[in-house]
Design an enzyme around this catalytic site. Structure first.
Site, mmCIF file in Angstrom:
data_model
loop_
_atom_site.group_PDB
_atom_site.id
_atom_site.type_symbol
_atom_site.label_atom_id
_atom_site.label_comp_id
_atom_site.label_asym_id
_atom_site.label_seq_id
_atom_site.Cartn_x
_atom_site.Cartn_y
_atom_site.Cartn_z
ATOM 1 N N SER A 133 -9.797 -1.107 7.003
ATOM 2 C CA SER A 133 -9.305 -0.777 5.662
ATOM 3 C C SER A 133 -8.602 -1.903 4.927
ATOM 4 C CB SER A 133 -8.379 0.443 5.730
ATOM 5 O OG SER A 133 -9.109 1.595 6.054
ATOM 6 N N SER A 146 -9.726 1.925 3.074
ATOM 7 C CA SER A 146 -8.887 2.739 2.207
ATOM 8 C C SER A 146 -7.969 1.941 1.298
ATOM 9 C CB SER A 146 -8.034 3.677 3.064
ATOM 10 O OG SER A 146 -7.166 2.929 3.925
ATOM 11 N N LYS A 184 0.845 -1.192 0.000
ATOM 12 C CA LYS A 184 0.000 0.000 0.000
ATOM 13 C C LYS A 184 0.882 1.244 0.000
ATOM 14 C CE LYS A 184 -4.024 1.776 2.629
ATOM 15 N NZ LYS A 184 -4.867 1.515 3.831
#
Length: 498
Positions: free
Chosen positions: A178, A154, A79
């Site tokens: 997330s 997210s 990420k």
């Protein structure tokens, strides 16, 4: 394509057997990314040269007969809030656009020690704030299950990349769901480890008492294996636990092979059903619970009253910590700088212009909310009260785990929704985290497993375990995976084709 549909465990076995080289596998991932990323926007940065360099070194050492880590040569993605030396890290924000990390996060060091080629950084909601990846400054990520569908947030980029066979597994960060919520809506496995089990050093902070890095994969066994790679005690992280997670992969494999579930005590959380949950989601959840019962598991309804207030407490504690952590991004200490268009240029006007131009609407909203909650006139009323609810969540979980081995809930109240459909309904957007936030507030491990389809879209089944019982979590999650519909884990759409 068939190669890329294999699990990380299967790919590692093929590498060890000489059936494929790491260069071939890594290049296949890179080719898939090149072909599909224009459509999905799952990656913000692709490091082809760096990944192939690691792959070539692994292949050379394997030919030379050198001892290698078990998953050496299996590509991975991270990420874009995780620092990797010499690569851009943006956190999905204009504030950090163009910033090059001068060091490796501890989890990246662990990946490199495991000899995993890192193919790139995945898209995310700006500074990890959102449930749909629509808040990225560099455009939303598309769910490979449908052109107009969100991939969760997210960490929608990591989940979409895994679901679309761009990479067998990836790293995400989970502050209030997330990793798990994107897993639920993309048909992937997403796990949040026990708080402190994985180092946060080198991960750009959102809410420090809630953030936790974890794995995203297509199988429970893969997710367990990746967490073992990530887990280490880190003196750079004051919250890092001294004990390292071990036996996770073996526990998951044992759960996958289990036929008789007698002795397993499962608690269905009473508060996590009914209003706000789509009928199709509840139907898949209830069907899965019945399948576990049919295999011999003892199923009990458990009440956790504080869960009803957990989402409200989360949306006070998290913004308060956001307000503090993002104060450093001011154009002086960190972040890009914007000069005011008119008037005198002072530190105050420059900071105001910088934060106004570089932060997106959701980040600004949470900073304002958190600053208000921490203000002298409202601290006890809001932040202090939220901390009390957090304590009640802890107590409810402690009481529940005296009765059962694990708790189960739907991971998300809905399946993937269309882009823009909740843009003007912030409450509906925030309620996507209603089932996932309790685990973050309490620091306990939780995982989402694809359990079935509702309206043709994946539904996630969440397993929550006591703190430090990550192995138990993976074992039960693998049991869930073994009894559920595999079609929820196999994206049927040829992404990129019209």
């Amino acid at each position: 394509m068939e190669l890329l549909k294999k699990s990380a465990v299967e790919l590692a076995a093929m590498l060890r057997a000489g059936e494929v080289t790491s260069v071939e596998l890594t290049q296949a991932c890179l080719d898939r990314i090149e072909a599909e990323n224009g459509h999905l926007n799952a990656f913000l940065f692709v490091d082809a040269d760096g990944a192939l360099e690691i792959a070539r070194a692994v292949d050379a050492d394997r030919v030379a007969g050198k001892e290698l880590p078990p998953f050496a040569g299996v590509p991975v993605a991270i990420k874009d809030n995780i620092c990797q030396l010499g690569t851009p890290v943006t956190c999905g924000s204009k504030m950090l656009e163009g910033w090059i990390s001068p060091y490796d996060a501890t989890v990246v060091k662990n990946l490199k020690e495991a000899r995993l080629p890192i193919v790139g950084h995945t898209n995310m909601d700006e500074f990890a704030m959102g449930s749909s990846t629509e808040n990225s400054a560099f455009g939303p990520t598309t769910n490979p299950w449908g052109e107009n569908l969100i991939p969760g947030g997210s960490g929608g980029g990591s989940a979409a990349a895994v679901a679309a066979y761009m990479v067998p597994w990836a790293l995400g960060s989970d502050t209030g769901g997330s990793i798990r919520q994107p897993g639920a809506v993309t048909g992937t496995v997403g796990a949040k480890p026990t708080y402190g089990n994985v180092s946060r050093y080198g991960v750009v902070a959102m809410a420090s008492s809630l953030d936790q890095v974890g794995p995203c994969a297509r199988t429970v066994v893969d997710a367990a294996a990746l967490q073992e790679i990530l887990s280490s005690h880190d003196p750079h992280d004051s919250t890092s636990l001294p004990q390292v997670a071990t036996g996770l992969h073996d526990a998951a494999a044992e759960g996958m092979a289990a036929q008789d579930l007698a002795g397993l005590r499962i608690g269905v959380v009473k508060e996590m059903s009914g209003d706000g949950f789509e009928p199709g989601v509840l139907a898949v959840f209830e069907e899965t619970v019945e399948k576990l019962r049919a295999r011999g598991a003892e199923v009990t309804e458990v009440s956790c009253p504080a869960f009803d207030s957990a989402i409200a407490a989360y949306y006070l504690i998290m913004p308060a910590e956001v307000s503090s952590n993002l104060a450093r991004f001011d154009g002086v200490r960190y972040g890009n700088r914007v000069e005011p268009e008119s008037g005198p240029v002072t530190a105050e006007t420059m900071m105001s212009a910088t934060r106004g131009a570089m932060f997106g609407a959701e980040v600004k909203r949470r900073i304002i909310l958190g600053t208000y909650a921490l203000s002298s006139g409202h601290y006890d009323q809001f932040y202090g009260s939220a901390l009390k609810v957090r304590t009640l969540v802890h107590r409810d979980l402690d009481a529940a785990f005296e009765q059962v081995d694990v708790l189960v809930t739907p991971t998300a109240p809905t399946v993937a929704f269309e882009f823009g459909s909740k843009k003007d309904d912030l409450m509906a957007m925030y309620m996507n985290d209603m089932t996932t936030t309790p685990a973050n507030l309490a620091g306990v491990p939780a995982v989402s497993v694809p359990a079935g389809l509702a309206d043709g879209l994946p539904v996630g089944f969440q397993v929550i375990a006591p703190a430090h019982e990550d192995a138990r979590m993976y074992k039960v999650a693998a049991m869930v995976e073994a009894v559920t519909d595999p079609s929820a884990r196999e994206c049927p759409i040829e992404v990129g084709e019209k």
